[in-house]
Write an enzyme that holds these catalytic residues in place. Structure first.
Site, PDB file in Angstrom:
ATOM      1  N   HIS A  56       0.810  -1.225   0.000  1.00 52.34           N
ATOM      2  CA  HIS A  56       0.000   0.000   0.000  1.00 52.34           C
ATOM      3  C   HIS A  56       0.837   1.266   0.000  1.00 52.34           C
ATOM      4  CE1 HIS A  56      -4.052  -1.739   0.593  1.00 52.34           C
ATOM      5  NE2 HIS A  56      -3.336  -2.777   0.994  1.00 52.34           N
TER       6      HIS A  56
ATOM      7  N   ASP B  78       3.233   9.496  -1.062  1.00 53.30           N
ATOM      8  CA  ASP B  78       2.092   8.670  -0.652  1.00 53.30           C
ATOM      9  C   ASP B  78       1.921   7.551  -1.667  1.00 53.30           C
ATOM     10  OD1 ASP B  78      -0.066   7.980   0.952  1.00 53.30           O
ATOM     11  OD2 ASP B  78      -0.916   9.997   0.959  1.00 53.30           O
TER      12      ASP B  78
END
Ligand code: GDG
Length: 735
Positions: free
Chosen positions: A169, A377
């Site tokens: 992730h 991110d």
């Protein structure tokens, strides 16, 4: 998924936090990107979720599982109990102080403690134990994220047939940064236990491939890598959200509608900017505040008219840097509000706590601008949630350092470090004509709806299924493991035998030089024993020149030898070598050597191995990526240069071989079989592509053994050259 396939989700945290409160257990839903994405999928697939419940003190109390089951509402949660010490070292330590900062390009925040690394291994092992205890045949096991990177290989060991997928992730960093991590090779090997390894973006995938090559020495293709006889699929699969949940809340949820009208009332006449993050140093919160201050500084007309609502959910509060970040954010908010606030206006509304989903969605819906500012991110779901909740008039301002930016080109993309231009983007968003806002938002909305969480997980599950099925097919096609007993018994029973061994990579290490591929101790004696049996014809094929073979094995009476892949042959009992072909021209060598010298100069660590009829350029010790690239250039160049000749340039493993087309191992084998047409025991050992021809020529009933497990026309395999030598010893001892 069909009905008998169960989904087993494994992540560090369960989607709930379970804490004891007096006699009771309190179960509370947790927030975060992974939960948001996986929870709806689990509900759809009737699966189980295995993870840590967020509290170290609950093990062994049966009433806890009852409380969890009550809260799970049809889902099944299975707890991994991690002792407090392990949580500290594994989760707060190696996961969050080593992997997290390194993978997000914050090497200055990285700290390493060997104790924490050991706890990381231990914790992965504990997850392994719980998964193995609960797994059923046919399950699809989906392992999530950076805390569990060793788990796929551990599971592969215990459940060799399991279908295993891994999703990362967070970003996968450049190999230059990745290599800072002690434990890096193990992390790579850990992931290679899966059938599918997936990332949010192609960039992360490319970085992973480059780490495999540069750190692990493992070559890969664009979307696959081979390891231990298995093909592992590699994919970029950007995660999505469940957009209809957001729309549904806005349309039908009373609480959400209540907050919506409350906010509309409270902020009437003002422009709203909203930002939502975990309070993490990767999210760019201080930079956003500074940029916002700059905006107010240079636009007096915005004062009193724009409010930044910032939700910053506390996170990882025990880890260093987070408390510091919290102070820094509070100070900045204080400074800005102190300087610009008016009795009826607060420039920054800062919520240092989580808010309810209903509030969150209402905030997204009223906001004129969604401002997503991370310094790095993996994806960022807030950007997608803002789009899904927007009613058409908002603008997304998005950091280009997020994975989301790759899919959300209609947002105003900013470099969060560039405060000035980011402030300009906010100004532009505030001034943007309504049609442009609608057009951009509409394009974003369509994509968020299409690439939603269900499409994402379905694709992931489908790919794991495909990759696992391919693995199962290949296992059937793979040779079986050679049984030394069976081979020795057949050897014993035979009257006449042909034994043919390739040398480099088969009985000795493959090396660029004579020294590197010298025979292992005892090999010469073993071969001599085999060759001494008059029922045997024993032959050795090598890449090396005749002088080396003479020196290593020249004293063995009766041994057949082929040097330079079969260009030169010394039949058993003969003392002289002869060329395998009458056309002995070596005129091609001089121009080829001068090309090779140029290439060798360009790749430090590479060497040229010149022999009588063939030449090789080896780059095992050079930079792997550059070496591979240069080898491609060299082979291409030589192919053009030699197109009119009988010589060809072939890429081998970390080398380019240049040799006449007439040199072929299979011809040599043909000759051996002609010598002993009645042989009732045929045996061949090999390890590379050229040996496939040898296996083929030996015939279908021969004992053909490949060193290393891979698809092959050999009937059997054995793990290493040591095992191959051992096999010969068994035969020699049983004659
Ligand atoms: C990791 C990766 C990747 C936040 N505050 C509240 C709240 N949230 C929810 C948001 C969103 C989630 O938390 C945050 O997700 P992000 O994607 O923004 O970030 P991470 O938690 O760092 O997630 C990230 C993600 O995994 C998925 O792969 O996108 O790159 O770092 O859903 O809505 N929810 C509620 N109240 C809050 O105050 N209810």
């Amino acid at each position: 998924m069909d009905s008998e396939q169960r989904l087993v989700v494994v992540s560090n945290r369960l989607p709930v936090t379970i804490r004891r409160s007096g006699e009771e257990w309190r179960v509370q839903a947790s927030s975060g990107g992974l939960v948001t994405a996986m929870d709806p999928i689990l509900r759809r697939n009737d699966g189980i979720w295995i993870g840590w419940p967020g509290d170290p003190s609950g093990g062994g109390d049966p009433s806890r599982q009852e409380a969890i089951d009550r809260a799970a509402g049809g889902r099944r949660f299975i707890v991994v109990d991690l002792p407090e010490r392990v949580v500290e070292l594994f989760y707060e330590g190696y996961s969050n102080q080593a992997i997290w900062p390194v993978f997000h390009y914050f090497p200055a925040f990285f700290s390493y403690d060997p104790e924490a690394w050991r706890a990381y291994i231990e914790a992965n092992r504990m997850f392994h134990d719980v998964v193995v205890e609960n797994a059923r045949a046919g399950d699809l096991i989906w392992v999530h994220d950076y805390q569990l990177m060793l788990l796929p290989a551990m599971l592969r060991q215990s459940l060799p047939d399991a279908r295993i997928g891994f999703f990362l992730h967070i970003p996968f960093p450049s190999s230059e940064v990745f290599r800072l991590l002690p434990g890096r090779e193990d992390l790579l090997q850990g992931l290679l236990g899966a059938d599918l390894i997936a990332f949010h973006t192609h960039a992360h995938l490319q970085h992973f491939r480059s780490a495999l090559l540069r750190v692990g020495g493992v070559e890969s293709r664009m979307n696959a890598v081979e390891s231990a006889g298995r093909t592992i699929r590699l994919e970029a699969l950007p995660i999505g959200i469940a957009p209809e949940e957001f729309r549904g809340m806005l349309e039908g949820n009373a609480q959400t509608r209540h907050f919506l009208s409350e906010y509309e009332e409270r902020f009437r006449g003002r422009r709203i900017i909203v930002s939502v993050d975990r309070l993490d140093y990767t999210k760019g919160i201080p930079l956003r505040l500074r940029t916002f201050r700059r905006l107010l500084e240079r636009n007096a007309d915005l004062r009193g008219r724009v409010t930044l609502i910032q939700v910053a959910v506390p996170s990882r509060e025990k880890a260093p840097f987070y408390a510091q970040l919290r102070r820094q954010v509070n100070e900045l908010v204080g400074e800005i509000n102190g300087e610009y606030a008016a009795p009826d206006w607060t420039p920054v509304v800062h919520l240092n706590r989580g808010i309810s989903r209903a509030q969150l969605v209402a905030l997204y819906a009223v906001a004129d601008i969604g401002w997503v500012n991370p310094l790095r991110d993996g994806m960022n779901l807030v950007a997608k949630e803002y789009v899904a909740s927007n009613r058409g008039g908002g603008v997304l301002v998005l950091s280009e350092l997020t994975g989301a930016a790759e899919e959300m080109g209609e947002a105003l993309l900013v470099n969060p470090f560039d405060e000035e231009r980011t402030a300009e983007a906010i100004e532009r968003a505030l001034d943007m004509p309504v049609e442009e806002r609608r057009d951009r938002m509409e394009a974003l909305r369509r994509r968020v709806e299409r690439n939603n969480a269900f499409a994402w997980s379905e694709r992931f599950i489908e790919l794991v299924g495909e990759a696992a099925a391919e693995r199962a097919r290949r296992v059937e096609e793979l040779p079986g493991q050679a049984s030394p007993e069976a081979i020795a018994a057949s050897y014993r029973a035979a009257r006449e035998r042909v034994l043919c061994f390739s040398y480099e990579g088969t009985l000795a290490p493959a090396g660029a030089s004579r020294r590197q591929s010298a025979p292992p101790p005892g090999l010469e004696k073993t071969i001599a024993r085999l060759a001494a049996d008059p029922a045997n014809l024993v032959a050795l094929i090598s890449v090396r020149g005749r002088a080396d073979l003479e020196q290593w094995f020249g004293g063995i009476p009766g041994l057949w030898m082929a040097a330079e892949h079969g260009a030169l042959i010394r039949p058993g009992g003969a003392l002289e070598w002869r060329a395998a072909h009458p056309n002995l021209s070596t005129e091609w060598k001089a121009p080829v050597m001068s090309v090779l010298e140029q290439f060798a100069d360009r790749a430090p660590g590479s060497v040229i191995d010149e022999r009588e009829y063939s030449v090789a350029w080896h780059y095992r010790l050079s930079d792997p990526q550059f070496g591979d690239w240069l080898a491609g250039e060299l082979a291409g160049f030589l192919e053009r240069m030699l197109s009119e000749t009988q010589v060809s340039a072939v890429r081998g493993h970390k080398c380019v071989e240049i040799r006449p087309l007439w040199i072929q191992k299979a011809q040599f084998v043909e000759q051996l079989l002609e010598e002993r047409p009645g042989a009732d025991f045929r045996f061949a050992l090999g390890s590379d592509r050229a040996d496939e021809d040898v296996f083929g020529r030996m015939g279908p009933r021969a004992w053909t053994v490949r060193v290393g497990r891979a698809p092959s026309s050999a009937r059997f395999w054995t793990p290493s050259p040591d095992d191959a030598v051992e096999l010969l010893r068994r035969m020699a001892g049983s004659g």
